[in-house]
Design a protein around this motif. Structure first.
Motif, PDB file in Angstrom:
ATOM      1  N   VAL A  41      46.501  43.828  29.950  1.00 41.93           N
ATOM      2  CA  VAL A  41      46.003  43.683  31.324  1.00 41.93           C
ATOM      3  C   VAL A  41      44.970  44.769  31.624  1.00 41.93           C
ATOM      4  N   VAL A  42      45.218  45.996  31.166  1.00 45.40           N
ATOM      5  CA  VAL A  42      44.272  47.100  31.381  1.00 45.40           C
ATOM      6  C   VAL A  42      42.926  46.766  30.749  1.00 45.40           C
ATOM      7  N   VAL A  43      42.946  46.346  29.503  1.00 46.36           N
ATOM      8  CA  VAL A  43      41.700  46.033  28.793  1.00 46.36           C
ATOM      9  C   VAL A  43      40.991  44.851  29.456  1.00 46.36           C
ATOM     10  N   ALA A  44      41.749  43.829  29.815  1.00 44.35           N
ATOM     11  CA  ALA A  44      41.160  42.627  30.413  1.00 44.35           C
ATOM     12  C   ALA A  44      40.573  42.896  31.797  1.00 44.35           C
ATOM     13  N   SER A  45      41.119  43.864  32.518  1.00 43.05           N
ATOM     14  CA  SER A  45      40.644  44.118  33.875  1.00 43.05           C
ATOM     15  C   SER A  45      39.609  45.236  33.957  1.00 43.05           C
ATOM     16  N   TRP A  46      39.116  45.725  32.815  1.00 46.59           N
ATOM     17  CA  TRP A  46      38.137  46.818  32.809  1.00 46.59           C
ATOM     18  C   TRP A  46      36.905  46.477  33.653  1.00 46.59           C
ATOM     19  N   GLU A  47      36.337  45.298  33.442  1.00 43.24           N
ATOM     20  CA  GLU A  47      35.127  44.909  34.195  1.00 43.24           C
ATOM     21  C   GLU A  47      35.428  44.785  35.682  1.00 43.24           C
ATOM     22  N   LYS A  48      36.552  44.192  36.010  1.00 40.26           N
ATOM     23  CA  LYS A  48      36.932  44.011  37.417  1.00 40.26           C
ATOM     24  C   LYS A  48      37.105  45.356  38.117  1.00 40.26           C
ATOM     25  N   VAL A  49      37.759  46.286  37.437  1.00 39.14           N
ATOM     26  CA  VAL A  49      38.053  47.591  38.023  1.00 39.14           C
ATOM     27  C   VAL A  49      36.818  48.473  38.116  1.00 39.14           C
ATOM     28  N   MET A  50      36.008  48.496  37.069  1.00 34.48           N
ATOM     29  CA  MET A  50      34.878  49.426  37.004  1.00 34.48           C
ATOM     30  C   MET A  50      33.562  48.828  37.487  1.00 34.48           C
ATOM     31  N   GLY A  51      33.486  47.524  37.567  1.00 31.48           N
ATOM     32  CA  GLY A  51      32.265  46.889  38.053  1.00 31.48           C
ATOM     33  C   GLY A  51      31.373  46.395  36.924  1.00 31.48           C
ATOM     34  N   LYS A  52      30.456  45.527  37.293  1.00 33.94           N
ATOM     35  CA  LYS A  52      29.574  44.876  36.321  1.00 33.94           C
ATOM     36  C   LYS A  52      28.645  45.865  35.623  1.00 33.94           C
ATOM     37  N   ALA A  53      28.110  46.842  36.367  1.00 36.66           N
ATOM     38  CA  ALA A  53      27.160  47.803  35.792  1.00 36.66           C
ATOM     39  C   ALA A  53      27.802  48.617  34.672  1.00 36.66           C
ATOM     40  N   VAL A  54      29.017  49.081  34.879  1.00 35.16           N
ATOM     41  CA  VAL A  54      29.724  49.856  33.851  1.00 35.16           C
ATOM     42  C   VAL A  54      30.105  48.942  32.689  1.00 35.16           C
ATOM     43  N   ALA A  55      30.543  47.736  32.996  1.00 37.72           N
ATOM     44  CA  ALA A  55      30.958  46.788  31.948  1.00 37.72           C
ATOM     45  C   ALA A  55      29.799  46.438  31.024  1.00 37.72           C
ATOM     46  N   LEU A  56      28.588  46.353  31.558  1.00 42.81           N
ATOM     47  CA  LEU A  56      27.426  46.030  30.727  1.00 42.81           C
ATOM     48  C   LEU A  56      27.108  47.141  29.731  1.00 42.81           C
ATOM     49  N   LYS A  57      27.455  48.363  30.059  1.00 39.50           N
ATOM     50  CA  LYS A  57      27.189  49.494  29.164  1.00 39.50           C
ATOM     51  C   LYS A  57      28.421  49.890  28.349  1.00 39.50           C
ATOM     52  N   THR A  58      29.461  49.068  28.437  1.00 42.44           N
ATOM     53  CA  THR A  58      30.693  49.306  27.683  1.00 42.44           C
ATOM     54  C   THR A  58      30.645  48.485  26.395  1.00 42.44           C
TER      55      THR A  58
END
Length: 107
Positions: A41-58
């Motif tokens: 759940v933690v891994v799957a919710s990374w984008e939701k929690v941190m936002g699209k901008a952070v997820a794009l650079k992850t």
């Protein structure tokens, strides 16, 4: 040989009925899978929690030994997140509803 159908009173079946949510929770507890499910759940919710901008650079997110490892493609973002590490930890654990992650490591 014929089988007799025993009449069931409505109350006799009601005692066996368990809500699906409770049944799944007890199943996860019995097979000791709740911790692993929380990590997923933690891994799957990374984008939701941190936002699209952070997820794009992850580049990569994974959990090992209660530590969340995050590989980022942006050095400035990494620096910013390292400075806010405790807040990131709080947000992630709040999303799951319990303390799953004890430390966040930015790679």
């Amino acid at each position: 040989m014929a089988f007799k159908k025993l009449p069931l009173s409505e109350n006799s079946r009601q005692s066996d009925i368990v809500p699906l949510k409770d049944g799944i929770k007890s199943l996860l507890r019995a097979y000791r899978l709740q911790g692993k499910l929380n990590e997923v759940v933690v891994v799957a919710s990374w984008e939701k929690v941190m936002g699209k901008a952070v997820a794009l650079k992850t580049q990569e997110v994974y959990v090992s030994n209660s530590k969340l490892f995050v590989r980022l493609s942006s050095a400035p973002l990494k620096h910013e997140l390292v400075m806010a590490k405790t807040r990131v930890l709080e947000i992630i654990n709040a999303e799951v509803g319990e303390e799953v992650i004890k430390e966040v490591v930015f790679l």
